[in-house]
Structures are given as structure tokens and as C-alpha cells.
Design a protein around this motif. Structure first.
Motif, PDB file in Angstrom:
ATOM      1  N   ILE A 137       0.664  -1.298  -0.176  1.00 29.96           N
ATOM      2  CA  ILE A 137      -0.044   0.075   0.152  1.00 29.96           C
ATOM      3  C   ILE A 137       0.900   1.298  -0.015  1.00 29.96           C
ATOM      4  CG2 ILE A 137      -1.385   1.417   1.508  1.00 29.96           C
ATOM      5  CD1 ILE A 137      -2.979  -1.190   2.109  1.00 29.96           C
ATOM      6  N   LYS A 138       1.947   1.267   0.807  1.00 30.82           N
ATOM      7  CA  LYS A 138       2.896   2.469   0.945  1.00 30.82           C
ATOM      8  C   LYS A 138       3.321   2.745  -0.577  1.00 30.82           C
ATOM      9  CE  LYS A 138       5.140   2.190   4.241  1.00 30.82           C
ATOM     10  NZ  LYS A 138       6.580   2.086   5.735  1.00 30.82           N
ATOM     11  N   LYS A 139       3.603   1.851  -1.364  1.00 32.69           N
ATOM     12  CA  LYS A 139       4.254   2.160  -2.751  1.00 32.69           C
ATOM     13  C   LYS A 139       3.191   2.594  -3.552  1.00 32.69           C
ATOM     14  CE  LYS A 139       7.540  -1.680  -2.829  1.00 32.69           C
ATOM     15  NZ  LYS A 139       7.823  -3.069  -3.650  1.00 32.69           N
ATOM     16  N   LYS A 140       2.017   2.407  -3.380  1.00 32.23           N
ATOM     17  CA  LYS A 140       1.078   3.292  -4.097  1.00 32.23           C
ATOM     18  C   LYS A 140       0.959   4.899  -3.817  1.00 32.23           C
ATOM     19  CE  LYS A 140      -0.281  -0.721  -5.660  1.00 32.23           C
ATOM     20  NZ  LYS A 140       0.020  -0.938  -7.127  1.00 32.23           N
ATOM     21  N   PHE A 141       1.487   5.216  -2.787  1.00 38.72           N
ATOM     22  CA  PHE A 141       1.437   6.598  -2.448  1.00 38.72           C
ATOM     23  C   PHE A 141       2.890   7.096  -3.089  1.00 38.72           C
ATOM     24  CE2 PHE A 141      -1.640   5.099   0.386  1.00 38.72           C
ATOM     25  CZ  PHE A 141      -2.545   5.879   0.431  1.00 38.72           C
ATOM     26  N   GLU A 142       3.805   6.377  -3.581  1.00 39.20           N
ATOM     27  CA  GLU A 142       4.940   6.970  -4.245  1.00 39.20           C
ATOM     28  C   GLU A 142       4.437   7.553  -5.675  1.00 39.20           C
ATOM     29  OE1 GLU A 142       7.679   3.726  -4.211  1.00 39.20           O
ATOM     30  OE2 GLU A 142       7.908   3.727  -2.016  1.00 39.20           O
ATOM     31  N   PHE A 143       5.492   8.409  -6.175  1.00 32.43           N
ATOM     32  CA  PHE A 143       5.362   9.074  -7.233  1.00 32.43           C
ATOM     33  C   PHE A 143       5.612   7.882  -8.359  1.00 32.43           C
ATOM     34  CE2 PHE A 143       7.058  12.275 -10.396  1.00 32.43           C
ATOM     35  CZ  PHE A 143       5.833  12.313 -11.182  1.00 32.43           C
ATOM     36  N   GLY A 144       4.323   7.375  -8.945  1.00 38.13           N
ATOM     37  CA  GLY A 144       4.521   6.195  -9.858  1.00 38.13           C
ATOM     38  C   GLY A 144       4.944   6.518 -11.342  1.00 38.13           C
ATOM     39  N   SER A 174      -7.193   2.652 -10.031  1.00 36.28           N
ATOM     40  CA  SER A 174      -6.248   3.594 -10.191  1.00 36.28           C
ATOM     41  C   SER A 174      -5.624   3.734  -8.679  1.00 36.28           C
ATOM     42  CB  SER A 174      -6.354   4.729 -10.649  1.00 36.28           C
ATOM     43  OG  SER A 174      -6.575   4.600 -12.226  1.00 36.28           O
ATOM     44  N   CYS A 175      -4.432   3.768  -8.516  1.00 40.86           N
ATOM     45  CA  CYS A 175      -3.887   3.909  -7.202  1.00 40.86           C
ATOM     46  C   CYS A 175      -3.756   5.709  -6.814  1.00 40.86           C
ATOM     47  CB  CYS A 175      -2.663   3.671  -7.146  1.00 40.86           C
ATOM     48  SG  CYS A 175      -1.392   4.409  -8.033  1.00 40.86           S
ATOM     49  N   PRO A 176      -3.525   6.005  -5.816  1.00 44.28           N
ATOM     50  CA  PRO A 176      -3.573   7.491  -5.285  1.00 44.28           C
ATOM     51  C   PRO A 176      -2.620   8.272  -6.405  1.00 44.28           C
ATOM     52  CG  PRO A 176      -3.485   6.137  -3.092  1.00 44.28           C
ATOM     53  CD  PRO A 176      -3.384   5.297  -4.405  1.00 44.28           C
ATOM     54  N   SER A 177      -1.365   7.805  -6.563  1.00 44.03           N
ATOM     55  CA  SER A 177      -0.500   8.401  -7.369  1.00 44.03           C
ATOM     56  C   SER A 177      -1.125   8.646  -8.858  1.00 44.03           C
ATOM     57  CB  SER A 177       0.962   7.523  -7.513  1.00 44.03           C
ATOM     58  OG  SER A 177       1.654   8.427  -8.590  1.00 44.03           O
ATOM     59  N   HIS A 198     -12.718   0.317  -2.566  1.00 45.11           N
ATOM     60  CA  HIS A 198     -12.169  -0.806  -1.886  1.00 45.11           C
ATOM     61  C   HIS A 198     -10.914  -0.509  -1.008  1.00 45.11           C
ATOM     62  CE1 HIS A 198     -14.713  -3.228  -4.277  1.00 45.11           C
ATOM     63  NE2 HIS A 198     -14.346  -3.002  -5.231  1.00 45.11           N
ATOM     64  N   LYS A 199     -10.828   0.732  -0.523  1.00 44.76           N
ATOM     65  CA  LYS A 199      -9.826   1.020   0.518  1.00 44.76           C
ATOM     66  C   LYS A 199      -8.488   0.596   0.146  1.00 44.76           C
ATOM     67  CE  LYS A 199     -11.702   3.203   4.010  1.00 44.76           C
ATOM     68  NZ  LYS A 199     -11.280   4.399   4.123  1.00 44.76           N
ATOM     69  N   TYR A 200      -8.063   1.038  -1.156  1.00 39.15           N
ATOM     70  CA  TYR A 200      -6.583   0.593  -1.495  1.00 39.15           C
ATOM     71  C   TYR A 200      -6.419  -0.985  -2.068  1.00 39.15           C
ATOM     72  CZ  TYR A 200      -6.129   5.368   0.018  1.00 39.15           C
ATOM     73  OH  TYR A 200      -6.125   6.694   0.120  1.00 39.15           O
ATOM     74  N   ILE A 201      -7.558  -1.370  -2.369  1.00 36.35           N
ATOM     75  CA  ILE A 201      -7.364  -2.677  -3.348  1.00 36.35           C
ATOM     76  C   ILE A 201      -7.590  -2.374  -4.770  1.00 36.35           C
ATOM     77  CG2 ILE A 201      -8.276  -5.090  -3.755  1.00 36.35           C
ATOM     78  CD1 ILE A 201      -9.259  -5.001  -0.937  1.00 36.35           C
ATOM     79  N   TYR A 202      -6.497  -2.854  -5.664  1.00 33.82           N
ATOM     80  CA  TYR A 202      -6.427  -2.410  -6.899  1.00 33.82           C
ATOM     81  C   TYR A 202      -7.131  -3.613  -8.076  1.00 33.82           C
ATOM     82  CZ  TYR A 202      -3.745   0.717  -4.338  1.00 33.82           C
ATOM     83  OH  TYR A 202      -3.401   1.581  -3.298  1.00 33.82           O
TER      84      TYR A 202
END
Length: 211
Positions: A137-144, A174-177, A198-202
Motif C-alpha cells: 500500500i505504501k508504494k501506491k503513495f509513491e510517485f509512480g 487507479s492508485c493515489p499516485s 475498496h480501501k486501496y485494493i487495486y
């Protein structure tokens, strides 16, 4: 309704979502599962047979001028490329692989994007009893920069000068980035975002198989 290229053929969002699902499914297969609903009834759903499919999203980007771009965070499999050609014609589809020069660039906004994502992660962690999230999950908040959606956005910018007014359909939520970059670049996401559903399920179920 989205118009493709110079053709008079117009596609509904549902048709384009089915298209990208089928492009992904032909490469990674599908398996059936039965899910029980709250009322006791059951519903049949489909997801990826090949587990690699869960980490290999494919994005279909339609520019405001009707150009078609197919992109992934990895090299697209031959089956997916052929399926896209079958659906839209090889002359109408631009394929984006995993070369570093296909990655998203926005030097003027990169710092702002990184800071905004860091704050989003802090806000999300604050809602959790443990205050911690998994590395996935943490990776999804990185600049992808290499994510499927933003690679499609970058190609749209390269082709037409802007991605504004483009539409995107993806095999995954889609993720947050990606969601933040879509908003900055003026791109409409028709598939949806992980947080809203889905609370960060992709991963998501294929839709075209039942419709």
C-alpha cells in the motif's frame, strides 16, 4: 460516448471498459469465483487466473482527438497487443511498453505531487487503529512514473501536446499516485479509484464476461 480517430464509430464507456478487460484477460486468463452477498444470495465473479495479472495493469487511453494508446507498467504481452489490434485496427493503436523513456514526466509539478501523496498517506494511516500500512500500500503513495495510466498520459502529451480531455479505462483501479496525476493533467478515469471503492485494493473483477 467516445469517438475513435477519424472513424464515425463511437464507443460507450462500457464498451471501452469491456475492451480493456478483454485485452488484459487474453494475456492473463480468468478464474471464476462465487461470492456470497449480505442478503444470502450468490453472485458469480471473475478475476485473474495468472497471479502476475494482478500486478500487471493495462490502461487504454483515448485522447481528445480520438487517438488510442495502450500502456502497461511492464511489457505488454503479444496476445494483448493482437487483441487491441483486432478490436480497433493496428493502424489506430499506439503501444507503450516499459522503456524508461515511456515514463511520466512533469518537472514543474513533481515536488507538489510527492508532497501531496505523502500527506495523503499520513491522512490514511491516521484512520487506522495501528497507524501503519503494508509496504504494498505504501508504494501506491509513491510517485509512480512507470504506472500504466501515467505512461498513457505521457504518450498523449507527446503526441498532441496535452493529455487534457483524454479518457482512461484500466484493468485495475487507479492508485493515489495515478489518480492525482489524472486530476492534474485533466484526464477522466472511467474505471474508478481504489480509495473510493475498496480501501486501496487495486484488482477488480472483469466486467465483459457477464455483460
Amino acid at each position: 460516448v467516445v469517438k475513435i480517430g477519424n472513424s464515425t464509430r463511437e464507443y460507450s464507456p462500457l464498451e471501452l471498459q469491456r475492451a480493456v478487460d478483454s485485452i488484459h484477460e487474453i494475456a492473463y486468463g480468468h478464474r471464476e469465483r462465487i461470492e456470497s452477498l449480505a442478503d444470502g444470495s450468490e453472485v458469480r465473479k471473475y478475476t485473474y487466473r495468472d497471479q502476475i495479472g494482478g500486478t500487471s495493469p493495462i490502461a487504454l487511453t483515448i485522447t481528445s482527438g480520438g487517438d488510442i494508446i495502450l500502456s502497461s507498467n511492464t511489457n505488454l504481452k503479444t496476445q494483448s497487443i493482437q487483441k487491441a489490434y483486432e478490436l480497433f485496427g493496428s493502424e489506430n493503436v499506439t503501444i507503450i511498453g516499459s522503456k524508461i523513456n515511456d515514463n511520466y514526466e512533469n518537472n514543474s509539478q513533481e515536488k507538489n505531487i510527492i508532497n501531496a501523496l505523502s500527506q495523503e498517506l499520513k491522512d490514511y494511516k491516521a484512520t487506522l487503529s495501528t497507524g501503519e500500512v503494508t509496504d504494498t500500500i505504501k508504494k501506491k503513495f509513491e510517485f509512480g512514473k512507470n504506472h500504466a495510466e501515467v505512461r498513457g498520459i505521457q504518450k498523449a502529451k507527446n503526441m498532441t501536446g496535452t493529455a487534457r480531455g483524454s479518457s482512461q479505462f484500466c484493468s485495475h483501479l487507479s492508485c493515489p499516485s495515478c489518480a492525482l496525476i489524472q486530476n492534474i493533467e485533466g484526464v477522466t478515469n472511467y474505471t474508478g479509484f481504489s480509495i473510493s471503492l475498496h480501501k486501496y485494493i487495486y484488482a477488480r473483477d472483469y466486467k465483459h464476461l457477464d455483460n
